[in-house]
Design a protein around this motif. Sequence first.
Motif, PDB file in Angstrom:
ATOM      1  N   CYS A 191       0.810  -1.224   0.000  1.00 56.37           N
ATOM      2  CA  CYS A 191       0.000   0.000   0.000  1.00 56.37           C
ATOM      3  C   CYS A 191       0.839   1.268   0.000  1.00 56.37           C
ATOM      4  CB  CYS A 191      -0.930   0.007   1.211  1.00 56.37           C
ATOM      5  SG  CYS A 191      -2.076  -1.359   1.205  1.00 56.37           S
ATOM      6  N   ASP A 192       2.148   1.134  -0.005  1.00 56.12           N
ATOM      7  CA  ASP A 192       3.055   2.273   0.065  1.00 56.12           C
ATOM      8  C   ASP A 192       2.650   3.176   1.235  1.00 56.12           C
ATOM      9  OD1 ASP A 192       5.238   3.824  -0.669  1.00 56.12           O
ATOM     10  OD2 ASP A 192       4.042   5.091  -2.004  1.00 56.12           O
ATOM     11  N   ALA A 193       2.522   2.541   2.389  1.00 50.04           N
ATOM     12  CA  ALA A 193       2.109   3.258   3.597  1.00 50.04           C
ATOM     13  C   ALA A 193       3.159   3.052   4.680  1.00 50.04           C
ATOM     14  CB  ALA A 193       0.763   2.728   4.082  1.00 50.04           C
ATOM     15  N   LYS A 194       3.177   3.985   5.595  1.00 50.91           N
ATOM     16  CA  LYS A 194       4.092   3.854   6.730  1.00 50.91           C
ATOM     17  C   LYS A 194       3.371   3.067   7.820  1.00 50.91           C
ATOM     18  CE  LYS A 194       6.498   8.151   5.838  1.00 50.91           C
ATOM     19  NZ  LYS A 194       6.848   9.468   6.373  1.00 50.91           N
ATOM     20  N   THR A 195       4.006   1.995   8.284  1.00 47.11           N
ATOM     21  CA  THR A 195       3.394   1.183   9.327  1.00 47.11           C
ATOM     22  C   THR A 195       4.383   0.995  10.466  1.00 47.11           C
ATOM     23  OG1 THR A 195       4.167  -0.871   8.324  1.00 47.11           O
ATOM     24  CG2 THR A 195       1.964  -0.125   7.714  1.00 47.11           C
ATOM     25  N   CYS A 196       3.837   0.853  11.646  1.00 41.51           N
ATOM     26  CA  CYS A 196       4.662   0.481  12.791  1.00 41.51           C
ATOM     27  C   CYS A 196       3.799  -0.348  13.732  1.00 41.51           C
ATOM     28  CB  CYS A 196       5.243   1.698  13.497  1.00 41.51           C
ATOM     29  SG  CYS A 196       4.070   2.685  14.413  1.00 41.51           S
ATOM     30  N   VAL A 197       4.467  -1.213  14.481  1.00 44.07           N
ATOM     31  CA  VAL A 197       3.767  -2.083  15.407  1.00 44.07           C
ATOM     32  C   VAL A 197       4.497  -2.017  16.739  1.00 44.07           C
ATOM     33  CG1 VAL A 197       3.080  -4.460  15.911  1.00 44.07           C
ATOM     34  CG2 VAL A 197       3.057  -3.634  13.549  1.00 44.07           C
ATOM     35  N   ALA A 240       9.621   3.915  14.179  1.00 43.96           N
ATOM     36  CA  ALA A 240       8.319   3.882  14.841  1.00 43.96           C
ATOM     37  C   ALA A 240       8.043   5.205  15.547  1.00 43.96           C
ATOM     38  CB  ALA A 240       8.256   2.723  15.828  1.00 43.96           C
ATOM     39  N   MET A 241       9.054   5.773  16.189  1.00 42.50           N
ATOM     40  CA  MET A 241       8.877   7.063  16.860  1.00 42.50           C
ATOM     41  C   MET A 241       8.538   8.156  15.839  1.00 42.50           C
ATOM     42  SD  MET A 241       9.024   6.690  20.065  1.00 42.50           S
ATOM     43  CE  MET A 241       9.155   8.363  20.600  1.00 42.50           C
ATOM     44  N   GLY A 242       9.204   8.131  14.678  1.00 43.59           N
ATOM     45  CA  GLY A 242       8.910   9.119  13.621  1.00 43.59           C
ATOM     46  C   GLY A 242       7.474   8.998  13.125  1.00 43.59           C
TER      47      GLY A 242
END
Length: 185
Positions: free
Chosen positions: A38-44, A63-65
């Motif tokens: 999806c060309d998305a920024k993800t973090c877990v 993840a902090m960004g």
Amino acid sequence: MPRNMTLQYIPHDSTRRDRFKKRLKGLMKKADELAILCDAKTCVLVYEEGKAAPEVFPSHAEAMGILNQFKSLPELGPCKEAMNQEIFITKRIEKLRDQVDKTRRECEDSEIRYLLHKIMHGDPSVLVGLDIEKLTKVGYKVNVFLKSIVERMAKIHSQAPPPAPCVTTGNIDMGSPVLYPTPPQ
């Protein structure tokens, strides 16, 4: 998830930790696939039982960004197009009621036109069993038709050129005598 599987706490510690590690690895993989597809920024961020520091994907700095960027977004507030299920269903019911009312009016109009058609073709017996409401609607429709006819006639008369004046003289010119041969005797 299989339908026959029930979710419940796993009481055995080593089994619970093993399943946690497997599922955590799968979750991280899904987050990575989602970011790529999806060309998305993800973090877990996952907090494990008994540990103070969470498991972080993709990295702590990234993840902090992403979280700081998310927090800096303005709050949207109530959007014009946002609606919950109750508002959606209420609007849908209102729209369907309008459609039902429109269809009911069209049916009544068709029924009255049918009655008028039968009356105009010499069957006044259709009026015998009607209640006062139906008779009133038939009378109203007749008035609407009469008004429409009067308006059309006025429009036709206003568009027609005035008739040419008829001027008569003593002599009537019927054209050249050659055009009218004398009948044989």
